[in-house]
Design a protein around this motif. Structure first.
Motif, short mmCIF file in Angstrom:
data_model
loop_
_atom_site.label_atom_id
_atom_site.label_comp_id
_atom_site.label_asym_id
_atom_site.label_seq_id
_atom_site.Cartn_x
_atom_site.Cartn_y
_atom_site.Cartn_z
N UNK A 1 -5.72 3.94 -13.54
CA UNK A 1 -4.88 3.20 -14.56
C UNK A 1 -3.65 2.37 -13.95
N UNK A 2 -3.30 2.57 -12.63
CA UNK A 2 -2.51 2.05 -12.04
C UNK A 2 -2.63 0.32 -12.03
N UNK A 3 -1.51 -0.58 -11.58
CA UNK A 3 -1.74 -1.96 -11.50
C UNK A 3 -2.38 -2.28 -10.40
N UNK A 4 -2.36 -1.52 -9.37
CA UNK A 4 -2.62 -1.97 -7.96
C UNK A 4 -3.71 -0.86 -7.32
N UNK A 5 -4.23 -1.23 -6.49
CA UNK A 5 -5.19 -0.35 -5.66
C UNK A 5 -4.31 0.77 -4.83
N UNK A 6 -4.73 1.83 -4.70
CA UNK A 6 -4.01 2.76 -4.08
C UNK A 6 -5.10 3.65 -3.59
N UNK A 7 -4.51 4.65 -2.63
CA UNK A 7 -5.70 5.63 -1.86
C UNK A 7 -5.16 6.79 -1.92
N UNK B 1 0.76 -1.23 0.10
CA UNK B 1 -0.06 -0.01 0.04
C UNK B 1 0.97 1.10 0.04
N UNK B 2 0.22 2.36 -0.52
CA UNK B 2 0.99 3.62 -0.44
C UNK B 2 0.27 4.78 -0.29
N UNK B 3 0.64 5.90 -0.19
CA UNK B 3 -0.18 6.95 0.03
C UNK B 3 0.37 8.04 -0.86
N UNK B 4 -0.59 8.69 -1.42
CA UNK B 4 -0.18 9.86 -2.26
C UNK B 4 -1.52 11.03 -2.32
N UNK B 5 -0.78 12.31 -2.71
CA UNK B 5 -1.89 13.28 -2.48
C UNK B 5 -2.83 13.22 -3.67
N UNK B 6 -2.46 12.81 -4.70
CA UNK B 6 -3.43 12.67 -5.96
C UNK B 6 -3.17 11.53 -6.74
N UNK B 7 -3.13 11.82 -8.08
CA UNK B 7 -2.95 10.35 -8.99
C UNK B 7 -1.52 9.89 -8.87
N UNK B 8 -1.32 8.34 -9.19
CA UNK B 8 -0.27 7.84 -9.00
C UNK B 8 0.68 8.32 -10.06
N UNK B 9 2.15 8.03 -10.01
CA UNK B 9 2.94 8.62 -10.99
C UNK B 9 2.65 8.07 -12.25
N UNK B 10 2.70 9.11 -13.23
CA UNK B 10 2.35 8.99 -14.66
C UNK B 10 1.02 9.34 -15.11
N UNK C 1 -10.51 10.89 1.64
CA UNK C 1 -9.78 9.42 1.26
C UNK C 1 -10.71 8.96 0.03
N UNK C 2 -10.03 8.38 -1.02
CA UNK C 2 -10.79 7.82 -2.37
C UNK C 2 -9.82 6.81 -2.48
N UNK D 1 -14.38 9.26 3.68
CA UNK D 1 -14.00 8.18 2.94
C UNK D 1 -15.14 7.90 1.65
N UNK D 2 -14.92 8.21 0.59
CA UNK D 2 -15.64 8.21 -0.52
C UNK D 2 -15.76 6.87 -1.24
#
Length: 395
Positions: free
Chosen positions: A73-79, A1-10, A90-91, A66-67
């Motif tokens: 488009x990422x390969x794994x779920x993320x938050x 699992x990882x946490x980001x402010x917005x979209x995943x890289x890319x 959180x989405x 929590x929405x």
């Protein structure tokens, strides 16, 4: 699992960086109780009951909004997480291949990882949607609140399992709030601790419409009389009534503000005097309302409107506008004798009520006096404080 402010890289143009959820809540360390609100409505959609209440709850609790999940488009779920006002949104972001039980499991893991990271030990669970239950039923909050603001099962596109999930939520909830009296009457036999809390209003915010406001550019060129509506444009709108009124009164300008959802925009009437101005921010609404001659609530009378208690009724009144509405039960019950809300069922009755409102609106001081009387002791601050009192008694 990882946490980001917005979209995943890319995805997107913003540079991303990894951070801990605890970093984002460090500004408010004094609130040790974590209130996690599970909502079907997105924080940035339309500013309404969840936003009013959760922004106030965040003054006494550490609030997580929590929405429902969105695709990625990422390969794994993320938050995805965002700081909004004084709370966290959180989405869950799920790949297209993540469906069914896999989606439930992914959301559960994302939720647990976040709560572990912030060391949430004192938890309150607040539900707007029973559909969040499958991935949160394992939580052990000291208090579970179901704020039933609408009869979601009557809305277009409601999941078939919603009724069963609500039954399960009713069994788990310590306290149930309803968005109006009609909904209270429908739910009171399903739970021993149900309390009606109809829609309220930020009087100071909408009261600005009683004073001269800068004219919005997309409304400035429209003639008077202006008849306005703001809110979600969906299956609850009486399209036939609106179209007939616009055809029979071409000199009237009908202004509709809000997103179009769950219906085909092509089905909306396209008369020259009907103006769809799109979504506006909550902050902008008083500027539009300030130059309307009459405020409208042209709701269809169907299953989706049977239990509604429209927030816009007190918002219109706080802005000093007379209101013309179809006979929504909670509107008739609460405002039918107020003198500032006209009730009309048929298109001809609706047009006659508008004409009456246009005439009475010339007596501005009296309209404002009646509106203030209808709104006495009504505010989101009062509603929030009363809810917190009920919650303390339920623990």
């Amino acid at each position: 699992m990882r946490w980001t402010e917005a979209e995943p890289p890319g995805i997107g143009k913003r540079q991303q960086h990894t951070l801990s959820p605890s970093d984002l809540i460090a500004d408010n360390p004094s609130h040790t109780t974590v209130l996690i609100c599970f909502s079907h409505l997105r924080w940035r959609f339309v500013y309404q009951r969840p936003q009013h209440l959760m922004s106030r709850m965040a003054t006494t609790h550490q609030v997580i909004f929590f929405e429902e999940a969105l695709p990625t488009d990422a390969a794994e779920p993320w938050l995805e997480q965002r700081q909004e006002d004084n709370l966290q949104v959180l989405i869950p972001r799920l790949p297209a291949s993540c469906q069914g039980e896999a989606a439930i499991d992914a959301q559960r893991r994302l939720l647990d990882a976040y709560l572990d990271d912030i060391a949430a030990s004192d938890l309150i669970a607040w539900y707007y949607t029973p559909m969040s239950l499958p991935y949160s039923t394992h939580l052990k909050p000291r208090l579970t609140v179901y704020d039933c603001m609408d009869e979601l099962s009557a809305f277009r596109g409601a999941p078939p399992s919603l009724v069963e999930q609500e039954r399960r939520l009713m069994e788990r909830a310590d306290i149930v709030f309803t968005g109006g009296f009609s909904l209270f009457e429908a739910k009171r036999h399903l739970h021993a601790n149900v309390h009606p809390f109809p829609s309220s209003v930020d009087i100071a915010h909408f009261g600005a419409a009683r004073h001269v406001q800068p004219e919005p550019e997309d409304q400035a060129s429209l003639a008077h009389p202006r008849l306005g509506f703001f809110g979600v444009i969906d299956e609850r709108l009486d399209i036939a009534l609106l179209e007939e009124a616009a055809i029979k009164r071409p000199e009237w300008q009908f202004i509709l503000i809000g997103p179009v959802v769950k219906i085909d925009p092509q089905t909306l009437p396209r008369q020259a005097n009907i103006h769809y101005l799109g979504s506006k921010s909550y902050a902008e609404l008083p500027r539009y309302l300030a130059s309307w001659d009459v405020a409208l609530m042209p709701f269809a009378l169907n299953e989706s409107t049977r239990f509604i208690s429209p927030t816009k009724t007190p918002e219109y009144l706080a802005g000093g506008r007379l209101v013309v509405s179809t006979p929504i039960t909670d509107v008739v019950r609460t405002y039918g004798d107020s003198g500032v809300v006209k009730i009309a069922r048929t298109p001809d009755e609706f047009m006659a009520a508008i004409e009456q409102a246009l005439d009475e609106g010339r007596q501005q001081a009296r309209v404002w006096q009646l509106a203030d009387a209808a709104l006495s002791d009504m505010s989101w601050d009062t509603t929030w404080k009363l809810m917190e009192e009920k919650m303390r008694c339920a623990v």
